[in-house]
Design an enzyme around this catalytic site. Structure first.
Site, PDB file in Angstrom:
ATOM      1  N   HIS A 135       4.396  -0.656  -5.143  1.00  0.00           N
ATOM      2  CA  HIS A 135       5.416  -0.702  -4.096  1.00  0.00           C
ATOM      3  C   HIS A 135       4.800  -1.238  -2.804  1.00  0.00           C
ATOM      4  O   HIS A 135       3.585  -1.380  -2.693  1.00  0.00           O
ATOM      5  CB  HIS A 135       5.998   0.687  -3.835  1.00  0.00           C
ATOM      6  CG  HIS A 135       7.054   1.092  -4.801  1.00  0.00           C
ATOM      7  ND1 HIS A 135       6.768   1.740  -5.985  1.00  0.00           N
ATOM      8  CD2 HIS A 135       8.404   0.939  -4.778  1.00  0.00           C
ATOM      9  CE1 HIS A 135       7.895   1.976  -6.646  1.00  0.00           C
ATOM     10  NE2 HIS A 135       8.903   1.499  -5.933  1.00  0.00           N
ATOM     11  N   LYS A 139       5.818   2.622   1.657  1.00  0.00           N
ATOM     12  CA  LYS A 139       6.309   3.731   0.827  1.00  0.00           C
ATOM     13  C   LYS A 139       5.369   4.921   0.959  1.00  0.00           C
ATOM     14  O   LYS A 139       4.151   4.800   0.781  1.00  0.00           O
ATOM     15  CB  LYS A 139       6.431   3.309  -0.635  1.00  0.00           C
ATOM     16  CG  LYS A 139       7.094   4.371  -1.502  1.00  0.00           C
ATOM     17  CD  LYS A 139       7.492   3.822  -2.860  1.00  0.00           C
ATOM     18  CE  LYS A 139       8.173   4.880  -3.708  1.00  0.00           C
ATOM     19  NZ  LYS A 139       9.417   5.393  -3.087  1.00  0.00           N
TER      20      LYS A 139
END
Length: 238
Positions: A135, A139
């Site tokens: 990600h 995040k």
């Protein structure tokens, strides 16, 4: 439908765009600078609130929605130790809460494929399984809620694994989840089965946030007028 947005980062902007395109009205937008607006008539007029914030603020946001009697579509991950509290609010207090670890239609199809593959691979003891997820650097939680859902789907159907573990296998019954945070990657999730002879890999690669945003708006449309604790299994019949 009247929608309140909680969290106005990149996801909030994308949800706003799609909701308006689908004919809905945004009646309230709450971000870090105007938390007091949970008590406003505009917020209380919403048919549904869509929440994408941070793990540290999400649970308090849900409680404020319940206090205002506004149903919640919950998009934040990393707070699941409080999930039973949300279920209790629905069962005992008549609140409405829709939760999914990922709102993308493609990811939910991937969840179903993952479970089916685990059932097949359960019959072949030469194969071990591990996972990877990537990600963007913003995040905050690891592994992702999507990765946890994938791991749980494997554990339900694969007798040789009984828990997931971040980065390592402490024992043979662990599923190792290797997490990477790079650039602005929306999300890549990979499940890998490997034997001495070969490797079987399934992967979902999100191109952008549009799939997540559309799924959240679809969940809000589904939630409108309903009561109780809801999820993707209620909305999709895979």
């Amino acid at each position: 439908m009247k929608i309140a947005l909680i969290g106005y980062g990149k996801m909030g902007h994308e949800i706003e765009k799609i909701a308006i395109e689908r004919g809905h009205t945004i009646v309230s937008i709450i971000d870090m600078g105007n938390i007091a607006d949970f008590d406003s008539p505009a917020f209380k007029s919403a048919d549904v609130a869509i929440e994408f914030s941070t793990p540290d603020t999400a649970v308090d946001n849900y409680r404020k929605c319940f206090a205002a009697n506004v149903p919640v579509v919950a998009g934040t991950t990393g707070w699941l130790e409080h999930l039973d509290e949300m279920k209790k609010a629905c069962s005992e207090d008549g609140k409405t809460f829709f939760y999914a670890s990922n709102y993308s239609l493609g990811v939910n199809i991937f969840f179903a494929v993952n479970k089916y593959l685990a059932k097949i691979m359960n019959r072949y003891p030469d194969y071990d399984v591990r996972m990877e997820e990537t990600h963007h650097i913003h995040k905050l939680d690891a592994p992702s809620g999507t990765a946890i859902t994938l791991a749980e789907g494997i554990i339900e159907n694969f007798d040789r694994k009984d828990r997931w573990n971040l980065e390592v296998e402490e024992k043979p019954t662990d599923i190792s989840i290797h997490c990477m945070r790079e650039g602005e990657v929306p999300g890549i999730h990979t499940v890998i089965y490997e034997s001495e002879a070969d490797v079987i890999t399934i992967e979902h690669d999100s191109k952008n946030r549009k799939g997540l945003a559309l799924g959240a708006v679809l969940a809000a449309e589904f939630t409108n007028g309903k009561k109780g604790f809801l999820g993707m299994k209620d909305m999709f019949n895979f």
